[in-house]
Motif scaffolding. Sequence first.
Motif, PDB file in Angstrom:
ATOM      1  N   LYS A   8       0.844  -1.192   0.000  1.00 46.79           N
ATOM      2  CA  LYS A   8       0.000   0.000   0.000  1.00 46.79           C
ATOM      3  C   LYS A   8       0.881   1.243   0.000  1.00 46.79           C
ATOM      4  O   LYS A   8       1.979   1.240   0.558  1.00 46.79           O
ATOM      5  N   LEU A   9       0.371   2.273  -0.627  1.00 47.86           N
ATOM      6  CA  LEU A   9       1.087   3.546  -0.635  1.00 47.86           C
ATOM      7  C   LEU A   9       0.346   4.543   0.254  1.00 47.86           C
ATOM      8  O   LEU A   9      -0.886   4.519   0.331  1.00 47.86           O
ATOM      9  N   GLY A  10       1.097   5.407   0.898  1.00 45.93           N
ATOM     10  CA  GLY A  10       0.495   6.457   1.705  1.00 45.93           C
ATOM     11  C   GLY A  10       1.159   7.785   1.391  1.00 45.93           C
ATOM     12  O   GLY A  10       2.207   7.840   0.734  1.00 45.93           O
ATOM     13  N   PHE A  11       0.558   8.852   1.896  1.00 47.77           N
ATOM     14  CA  PHE A  11       1.009  10.223   1.633  1.00 47.77           C
ATOM     15  C   PHE A  11       1.058  10.499   0.126  1.00 47.77           C
ATOM     16  O   PHE A  11       1.980  11.166  -0.365  1.00 47.77           O
TER      17      PHE A  11
ATOM     18  N   LYS B 187      -1.875  15.710   2.182  1.00 50.46           N
ATOM     19  CA  LYS B 187      -1.277  14.908   3.262  1.00 50.46           C
ATOM     20  C   LYS B 187       0.236  15.154   3.343  1.00 50.46           C
ATOM     21  O   LYS B 187       0.805  15.239   4.432  1.00 50.46           O
TER      22      LYS B 187
ATOM     23  N   ILE C 260       5.059   6.935   1.244  1.00 46.92           N
ATOM     24  CA  ILE C 260       5.490   5.832   2.113  1.00 46.92           C
ATOM     25  C   ILE C 260       4.888   4.539   1.570  1.00 46.92           C
ATOM     26  O   ILE C 260       3.849   4.558   0.902  1.00 46.92           O
TER      27      ILE C 260
ATOM     28  N   GLU D  42     -10.323   4.809   4.301  1.00 49.88           N
ATOM     29  CA  GLU D  42      -9.968   5.655   3.160  1.00 49.88           C
ATOM     30  C   GLU D  42     -10.483   5.014   1.867  1.00 49.88           C
ATOM     31  O   GLU D  42     -10.381   3.792   1.716  1.00 49.88           O
TER      32      GLU D  42
ATOM     33  N   GLU E 211      -9.384   1.155   2.401  1.00 50.04           N
ATOM     34  CA  GLU E 211      -8.296   0.804   3.320  1.00 50.04           C
ATOM     35  C   GLU E 211      -8.674   1.214   4.736  1.00 50.04           C
ATOM     36  O   GLU E 211      -9.179   2.324   4.944  1.00 50.04           O
TER      37      GLU E 211
ATOM     38  N   ILE F 269      -7.067   2.176   8.172  1.00 46.97           N
ATOM     39  CA  ILE F 269      -5.798   2.523   8.811  1.00 46.97           C
ATOM     40  C   ILE F 269      -6.045   2.645  10.317  1.00 46.97           C
ATOM     41  O   ILE F 269      -7.125   3.059  10.746  1.00 46.97           O
TER      42      ILE F 269
ATOM     43  N   SER G  21      -3.393   3.744  13.163  1.00 46.22           N
ATOM     44  CA  SER G  21      -2.064   4.039  13.715  1.00 46.22           C
ATOM     45  C   SER G  21      -1.958   3.455  15.107  1.00 46.22           C
ATOM     46  O   SER G  21      -2.873   3.555  15.909  1.00 46.22           O
TER      47      SER G  21
ATOM     48  N   PHE H 201      -2.957   9.370  16.919  1.00 47.15           N
ATOM     49  CA  PHE H 201      -2.446   9.508  15.544  1.00 47.15           C
ATOM     50  C   PHE H 201      -1.299  10.528  15.500  1.00 47.15           C
ATOM     51  O   PHE H 201      -1.100  11.193  14.502  1.00 47.15           O
TER      52      PHE H 201
ATOM     53  N   PHE I  99       2.434  11.141  15.119  1.00 49.32           N
ATOM     54  CA  PHE I  99       3.634  10.404  14.717  1.00 49.32           C
ATOM     55  C   PHE I  99       4.484  11.224  13.769  1.00 49.32           C
ATOM     56  O   PHE I  99       4.012  12.166  13.142  1.00 49.32           O
TER      57      PHE I  99
ATOM     58  N   VAL J 202       5.617   6.476  11.293  1.00 50.45           N
ATOM     59  CA  VAL J 202       4.529   5.854  10.526  1.00 50.45           C
ATOM     60  C   VAL J 202       5.082   4.794   9.564  1.00 50.45           C
ATOM     61  O   VAL J 202       4.450   3.766   9.325  1.00 50.45           O
TER      62      VAL J 202
ATOM     63  N   THR K 153       2.985   1.897   8.022  1.00 48.11           N
ATOM     64  CA  THR K 153       2.128   2.926   7.421  1.00 48.11           C
ATOM     65  C   THR K 153       0.663   2.817   7.896  1.00 48.11           C
ATOM     66  O   THR K 153      -0.264   3.053   7.134  1.00 48.11           O
ATOM     67  N   SER K 154       0.498   2.445   9.161  1.00 48.94           N
ATOM     68  CA  SER K 154      -0.832   2.346   9.799  1.00 48.94           C
ATOM     69  C   SER K 154      -1.723   1.272   9.175  1.00 48.94           C
ATOM     70  O   SER K 154      -2.936   1.234   9.451  1.00 48.94           O
TER      71      SER K 154
END
Length: 254
Positions: A60-63, A68, A78, A105, A137, A139, A141, A146, A148, A153, A158-159
């Motif tokens: 999974k990708l985040g940010f 964000k 991330i 999300e 998704e 998440i 944390s 939350f 961090f 993270v 990545t939560s």
Amino acid sequence: MIPEETVRTLAARLDAAQRTVTDTLSLADTHTLAVEDAYAVQTALLALREGRGERVTGVKLGFTSKAKMEQMGVSEIIVGRLTDAMCVADGGEIELARFIHPKVEPEVAFRLSRDVDLDDPDTDIVSCVDAVAPALEIIDSRYRDFRFTYEDVVADNTSAAGYAIGPWHPVQDVSDRAVRLHGESREVRGSTAAILGAPVNALHALLDMARRRHIPLRAGEVVLAGAATEAMRLEPGRTTCEVAGLGRVGVRGI
Ligand code: 0L1
Ligand code: MG
């Protein structure tokens, strides 16, 4: 790099937080972590899950949204890992008591049809994808409130806590599709354009990250490209993500 023993200690702390549903404080309060250290903790955390019999099902990708990134003061996405224990069937139930403070999300998922050769500079990751689907998704944390840092993270996988995939469709251009995240008490609307300008860009960013962080990408795995809107608290009752042209996926919080 922090010593291997510290990597293992921090992974065990995050693993315990998840398993006992008890939040923990930022690792940055007691340790100075480089991004490389944080990915080493994430890998050790994954090894603990695999040691209990869990199987990697994807990444999974985040940010991936500008908002964000600005909020976190960073310019790099991330990457986290998904396992079969996190997978929830479309329409399935999710026991909220298993999580500390779950959020949800709306995302787009890609399916890899073949292994991605990370050593070949000419690898075309888009040609390794055979399907696209709407996704949710969850998440959660493991950090209190939350709160961090970027390294925190990453270390906390990545939560990543859960995911559900809707109907798969043949690969198509999913740039700028309308997205609706709908819960019992709230609705958020957005566009897939919030995912790095277009979800396909997440694939290119993933290839770069997977090379640098030595994360294998294998046939059959799922790629969660990133959130199309802000996250919403996961509440009891039904939560649905609808992506124009791809249909919908839902879960029921209990
Ligand atoms: O988009 C994401 O999946 C980012 C998750 C990490 C940040 C958070 O827990 O809010
Ligand atoms: Mg996400």
